[in-house]
Design a protein around this motif. Structure first.
Motif, PDB file in Angstrom:
ATOM      1  N   ALA A 166       0.839  -1.206   0.000  1.00 15.16           N
ATOM      2  CA  ALA A 166       0.000   0.000   0.000  1.00 15.16           C
ATOM      3  C   ALA A 166       0.874   1.255   0.000  1.00 15.16           C
ATOM      4  CB  ALA A 166      -0.908  -0.008   1.233  1.00 15.16           C
ATOM      5  N   LEU A 167       1.934   1.244   0.802  1.00 12.25           N
ATOM      6  CA  LEU A 167       2.785   2.440   0.876  1.00 12.25           C
ATOM      7  C   LEU A 167       3.519   2.647  -0.439  1.00 12.25           C
ATOM      8  CD1 LEU A 167       3.914   4.822   2.483  1.00 12.25           C
ATOM      9  CD2 LEU A 167       5.672   3.301   3.408  1.00 12.25           C
ATOM     10  N   ARG A 168       4.015   1.530  -0.996  1.00  5.85           N
ATOM     11  CA  ARG A 168       4.754   1.681  -2.263  1.00  5.85           C
ATOM     12  C   ARG A 168       3.837   2.258  -3.344  1.00  5.85           C
ATOM     13  NH1 ARG A 168       8.276  -2.675  -5.099  1.00  5.85           N
ATOM     14  NH2 ARG A 168       8.560  -3.411  -2.988  1.00  5.85           N
ATOM     15  N   SER A 169       2.626   1.712  -3.460  1.00  9.39           N
ATOM     16  CA  SER A 169       1.802   2.217  -4.561  1.00  9.39           C
ATOM     17  C   SER A 169       1.329   3.648  -4.300  1.00  9.39           C
ATOM     18  CB  SER A 169       0.662   1.270  -4.916  1.00  9.39           C
ATOM     19  OG  SER A 169      -0.246   1.240  -3.895  1.00  9.39           O
ATOM     20  N   ALA A 170       1.116   4.009  -3.033  1.00 10.35           N
ATOM     21  CA  ALA A 170       0.716   5.407  -2.744  1.00 10.35           C
ATOM     22  C   ALA A 170       1.868   6.370  -3.063  1.00 10.35           C
ATOM     23  CB  ALA A 170       0.305   5.550  -1.285  1.00 10.35           C
ATOM     24  N   LEU A 171       3.088   5.972  -2.739  1.00  9.08           N
ATOM     25  CA  LEU A 171       4.236   6.844  -3.029  1.00  9.08           C
ATOM     26  C   LEU A 171       4.450   6.972  -4.536  1.00  9.08           C
ATOM     27  CD1 LEU A 171       6.787   5.702  -0.274  1.00  9.08           C
ATOM     28  CD2 LEU A 171       5.716   7.948  -0.453  1.00  9.08           C
ATOM     29  N   GLU A 172       4.296   5.853  -5.254  1.00  4.56           N
ATOM     30  CA  GLU A 172       4.470   5.909  -6.716  1.00  4.56           C
ATOM     31  C   GLU A 172       3.423   6.816  -7.342  1.00  4.56           C
ATOM     32  OE1 GLU A 172       4.502   1.735  -7.595  1.00  4.56           O
ATOM     33  OE2 GLU A 172       6.695   1.606  -7.413  1.00  4.56           O
ATOM     34  N   LYS A 173       2.197   6.727  -6.826  1.00  3.56           N
ATOM     35  CA  LYS A 173       1.111   7.558  -7.364  1.00  3.56           C
ATOM     36  C   LYS A 173       1.404   9.039  -7.077  1.00  3.56           C
ATOM     37  CE  LYS A 173      -3.914   7.909  -7.179  1.00  3.56           C
ATOM     38  NZ  LYS A 173      -4.404   8.792  -6.111  1.00  3.56           N
ATOM     39  N   ALA A 174       1.822   9.316  -5.849  1.00  2.56           N
ATOM     40  CA  ALA A 174       2.121  10.708  -5.473  1.00  2.56           C
ATOM     41  C   ALA A 174       3.281  11.246  -6.304  1.00  2.56           C
ATOM     42  CB  ALA A 174       2.458  10.789  -3.987  1.00  2.56           C
ATOM     43  N   SER A 175       4.230  10.383  -6.592  1.00  3.80           N
ATOM     44  CA  SER A 175       5.389  10.799  -7.377  1.00  3.80           C
ATOM     45  C   SER A 175       4.982  11.164  -8.802  1.00  3.80           C
ATOM     46  CB  SER A 175       6.410   9.653  -7.393  1.00  3.80           C
ATOM     47  OG  SER A 175       7.470   9.946  -8.243  1.00  3.80           O
ATOM     48  N   ALA A 176       4.079  10.370  -9.369  1.00  7.73           N
ATOM     49  CA  ALA A 176       3.693  10.572 -10.771  1.00  7.73           C
ATOM     50  C   ALA A 176       2.675  11.695 -10.950  1.00  7.73           C
ATOM     51  CB  ALA A 176       3.124   9.266 -11.327  1.00  7.73           C
ATOM     52  N   ASP A 177       1.993  12.079  -9.878  1.00  9.89           N
ATOM     53  CA  ASP A 177       0.903  13.043  -9.971  1.00  9.89           C
ATOM     54  C   ASP A 177       1.446  14.478  -9.854  1.00  9.89           C
ATOM     55  OD1 ASP A 177      -1.328  14.588  -9.676  1.00  9.89           O
ATOM     56  OD2 ASP A 177      -2.073  13.605  -7.868  1.00  9.89           O
ATOM     57  N   ASP A 178       1.378  15.230 -10.958  1.00  8.62           N
ATOM     58  CA  ASP A 178       1.908  16.600 -10.959  1.00  8.62           C
ATOM     59  C   ASP A 178       1.190  17.505  -9.961  1.00  8.62           C
ATOM     60  OD1 ASP A 178       3.830  16.091 -12.797  1.00  8.62           O
ATOM     61  OD2 ASP A 178       2.677  16.839 -14.531  1.00  8.62           O
ATOM     62  N   ALA A 179      -0.058  17.151  -9.663  1.00  6.25           N
ATOM     63  CA  ALA A 179      -0.821  17.995  -8.729  1.00  6.25           C
ATOM     64  C   ALA A 179      -0.367  17.775  -7.286  1.00  6.25           C
ATOM     65  CB  ALA A 179      -2.310  17.692  -8.861  1.00  6.25           C
ATOM     66  N   CYS A 180       0.349  16.693  -7.042  1.00  8.50           N
ATOM     67  CA  CYS A 180       0.844  16.420  -5.693  1.00  8.50           C
ATOM     68  C   CYS A 180       2.278  16.932  -5.590  1.00  8.50           C
ATOM     69  CB  CYS A 180       0.773  14.919  -5.411  1.00  8.50           C
ATOM     70  SG  CYS A 180       1.495  14.511  -3.821  1.00  8.50           S
ATOM     71  N   ARG A 181       2.493  17.918  -4.745  1.00  7.90           N
ATOM     72  CA  ARG A 181       3.820  18.576  -4.710  1.00  7.90           C
ATOM     73  C   ARG A 181       4.561  18.363  -3.400  1.00  7.90           C
ATOM     74  NH1 ARG A 181       1.914  24.224  -7.209  1.00  7.90           N
ATOM     75  NH2 ARG A 181       4.094  24.835  -6.906  1.00  7.90           N
ATOM     76  N   ALA A 182       3.971  17.593  -2.495  1.00  2.00           N
ATOM     77  CA  ALA A 182       4.670  17.253  -1.244  1.00  2.00           C
ATOM     78  C   ALA A 182       3.952  16.064  -0.612  1.00  2.00           C
ATOM     79  CB  ALA A 182       4.676  18.423  -0.280  1.00  2.00           C
TER      80      ALA A 182
ATOM     81  N   ALA B 151       3.793  19.984  10.795  1.00  2.00           N
ATOM     82  CA  ALA B 151       4.050  19.175   9.601  1.00  2.00           C
ATOM     83  C   ALA B 151       3.124  19.614   8.462  1.00  2.00           C
ATOM     84  CB  ALA B 151       3.853  17.696   9.930  1.00  2.00           C
ATOM     85  N   LEU B 152       1.872  19.911   8.809  1.00  2.00           N
ATOM     86  CA  LEU B 152       0.916  20.346   7.782  1.00  2.00           C
ATOM     87  C   LEU B 152       1.284  21.719   7.233  1.00  2.00           C
ATOM     88  CD1 LEU B 152      -2.365  19.015   9.403  1.00  2.00           C
ATOM     89  CD2 LEU B 152      -1.469  18.374   7.140  1.00  2.00           C
ATOM     90  N   THR B 153       1.778  22.589   8.090  1.00  2.00           N
ATOM     91  CA  THR B 153       2.214  23.908   7.616  1.00  2.00           C
ATOM     92  C   THR B 153       3.335  23.743   6.591  1.00  2.00           C
ATOM     93  OG1 THR B 153       1.632  24.874   9.730  1.00  2.00           O
ATOM     94  CG2 THR B 153       3.163  26.140   8.374  1.00  2.00           C
ATOM     95  N   LEU B 154       4.245  22.817   6.884  1.00  2.00           N
ATOM     96  CA  LEU B 154       5.367  22.596   5.968  1.00  2.00           C
ATOM     97  C   LEU B 154       4.903  22.067   4.613  1.00  2.00           C
ATOM     98  CD1 LEU B 154       8.296  20.805   7.821  1.00  2.00           C
ATOM     99  CD2 LEU B 154       8.443  22.804   6.344  1.00  2.00           C
ATOM    100  N   VAL B 155       4.056  21.016   4.627  1.00  2.00           N
ATOM    101  CA  VAL B 155       3.649  20.463   3.329  1.00  2.00           C
ATOM    102  C   VAL B 155       2.780  21.446   2.555  1.00  2.00           C
ATOM    103  CG1 VAL B 155       4.015  17.988   3.675  1.00  2.00           C
ATOM    104  CG2 VAL B 155       1.865  18.985   4.395  1.00  2.00           C
ATOM    105  N   ALA B 156       2.005  22.259   3.292  1.00  2.00           N
ATOM    106  CA  ALA B 156       1.186  23.272   2.597  1.00  2.00           C
ATOM    107  C   ALA B 156       2.111  24.297   1.924  1.00  2.00           C
ATOM    108  CB  ALA B 156       0.246  23.951   3.581  1.00  2.00           C
ATOM    109  N   GLN B 157       3.191  24.629   2.606  1.00  2.00           N
ATOM    110  CA  GLN B 157       4.188  25.559   2.021  1.00  2.00           C
ATOM    111  C   GLN B 157       4.841  24.917   0.792  1.00  2.00           C
ATOM    112  OE1 GLN B 157       7.198  26.750   4.961  1.00  2.00           O
ATOM    113  NE2 GLN B 157       8.742  26.609   3.354  1.00  2.00           N
ATOM    114  N   PHE B 158       5.204  23.645   0.898  1.00  2.00           N
ATOM    115  CA  PHE B 158       5.831  22.959  -0.238  1.00  2.00           C
ATOM    116  C   PHE B 158       4.858  22.814  -1.413  1.00  2.00           C
ATOM    117  CE2 PHE B 158       8.852  20.819   2.942  1.00  2.00           C
ATOM    118  CZ  PHE B 158       9.879  21.715   2.664  1.00  2.00           C
ATOM    119  N   ALA B 159       3.578  22.719  -1.111  1.00  2.00           N
ATOM    120  CA  ALA B 159       2.578  22.557  -2.176  1.00  2.00           C
ATOM    121  C   ALA B 159       2.507  23.796  -3.071  1.00  2.00           C
ATOM    122  CB  ALA B 159       1.210  22.260  -1.571  1.00  2.00           C
TER     123      ALA B 159
END
Ligand code: LHQ
Length: 263
Positions: free
Chosen positions: A33-49, A193-201
């Motif tokens: 589950a973790l591997r496929s979620a990370l691969e999906k997040a990696s490939a998805d341009d809309a996901c930036r963090a 942590a959420l502040t950081l990822v929101a900033q990275f997004a």
């Protein structure tokens, strides 16, 4: 209940290890589950963090030892195969994703659980969290990159002390040693942590991804090689729309509106 909780945010994804009854220990289902979620997040341009954390009182207790119990197996197990199939690809994936991965260590991180956290780009930990190289207690060697990561982050003396004794290291000490980025009050962990990822997004994602690549390469490069690498990556970064936007926004004295896109 899914073993991995996946929550989409605005421009980021939160992945929560979710086997709290075994302190989020990894079984094959959680690996998948973790591997496929990370691969999906990696490939998805809309996901930036990406934000990785654990549910309940632990971050992760490493391998589910019930699943790799020599007493219930036919002959001695081949744990090298387990690393080859599950842990090594996971660490390589975390390191290769060219988007910031924040780990919020909400509680104890033991064995592979500690080293998976340490493979992430920015590690925040609750002050009550502990990092334990538990391998020493069961006759194993630190894996998931632990012998490399510990040595690079805190040096051989501290790496050996942690790995050979299996002593728990508190989050504040871990931050003082440079093993993690910050220890924060337990109740502030997710907010920070959420502040950081929101900033990275909203950040110039390609530039950050190339920065991650360069910093990781530095461990094995001479200064000379690293200078060449910086030249090549800067060339790539300089051609992104986010560089043009960053300069324009600076000159216009306004906030930049980064797209995170390559072209
Ligand atoms: C667990 C686990 C666990 C199953 C807690 N598995 N149930 C790679 C290749 C292949 C094979 C081997 O491993 C690897 C990589 C590795 O990760 S090796 C290292 C594996 N991890 C460990 O050795 C850590 C084992 N856990 C602990 O030492 C303690 O649980 C820590 C220090 C993490 C937390 O201690 P406590 O806060 O006192 O919690 P607890 O021990 O009472 O655990 C709570 C429950 O979670 C308990 O179940 P129960 O049914 O009694 O409530 C544990 O059995 C279960 N649990 N870790 N790895």
């Amino acid at each position: 209940m899914a073993v991995l909780d996946i929550e989409e945010g605005a421009g980021f994804v939160i992945l929560t290890l979710n086997r709290p009854e075994s302190l989020n220990a990894f079984n094959e289902e959680l690996h998948g589950a973790l591997r496929s979620a990370l691969e999906k997040a990696s490939a998805d341009d809309a996901c930036r963090a990406i934000l990785l954390t654990g549910s309940g009182r632990a971050f992760c207790a490493g391998q589910d030892l019930g699943d790799r119990n020599p007493a219930t197996m036919d002959g001695p197990p081949d744990l090298g195969e387990t690393l080859e199939e599950f842990y090594n690809p996971l660490i390589r994936l975390i390191r290769s994703i060219e988007k910031p991965i924040v780990c919020a260590v909400n509680g104890v991180a033991a064995g592979a659980g500690a080293n998976i956290a340490l493979a992430c780009d920015l590690v925040l930990a609750a002050k009550s969290a502990r990092f334990i190289q538990a391998f020493a207690k069961i006759g194993l060697v630190p894996d998931s990159g632990g012998t490399w990561t510990l040595t690079h982050l805190v040096g051989e003396a501290r790496a050996k002390a942690l790995a050979l004794t299996g002593m728990p290291l508190g989050a504040e000490q871990a931050a003082e040693w440079g093993l993690i980025w910050r220890a924060v009050n337990d109740d502030a962990l997710m907010k920070e942590a959420l502040t950081l990822v929101a900033q990275f997004a909203k950040a110039p994602t390609v530039g950050l991804g190339l920065t991650k690549r360069a910093i990781q390469a530095a461990a094995d490069n001479t200064l000379d090689t690293q200078l060449d690498l910086e030249r090549d990556l800067q060339r790539e970064a300089g051609r992104t729309p986010d560089y043009a936007e960053g300069v324009a926004a600076f000159l216009d004295k306004r906030k930049p509106n980064f797209s995170g896109r390559r072209g």
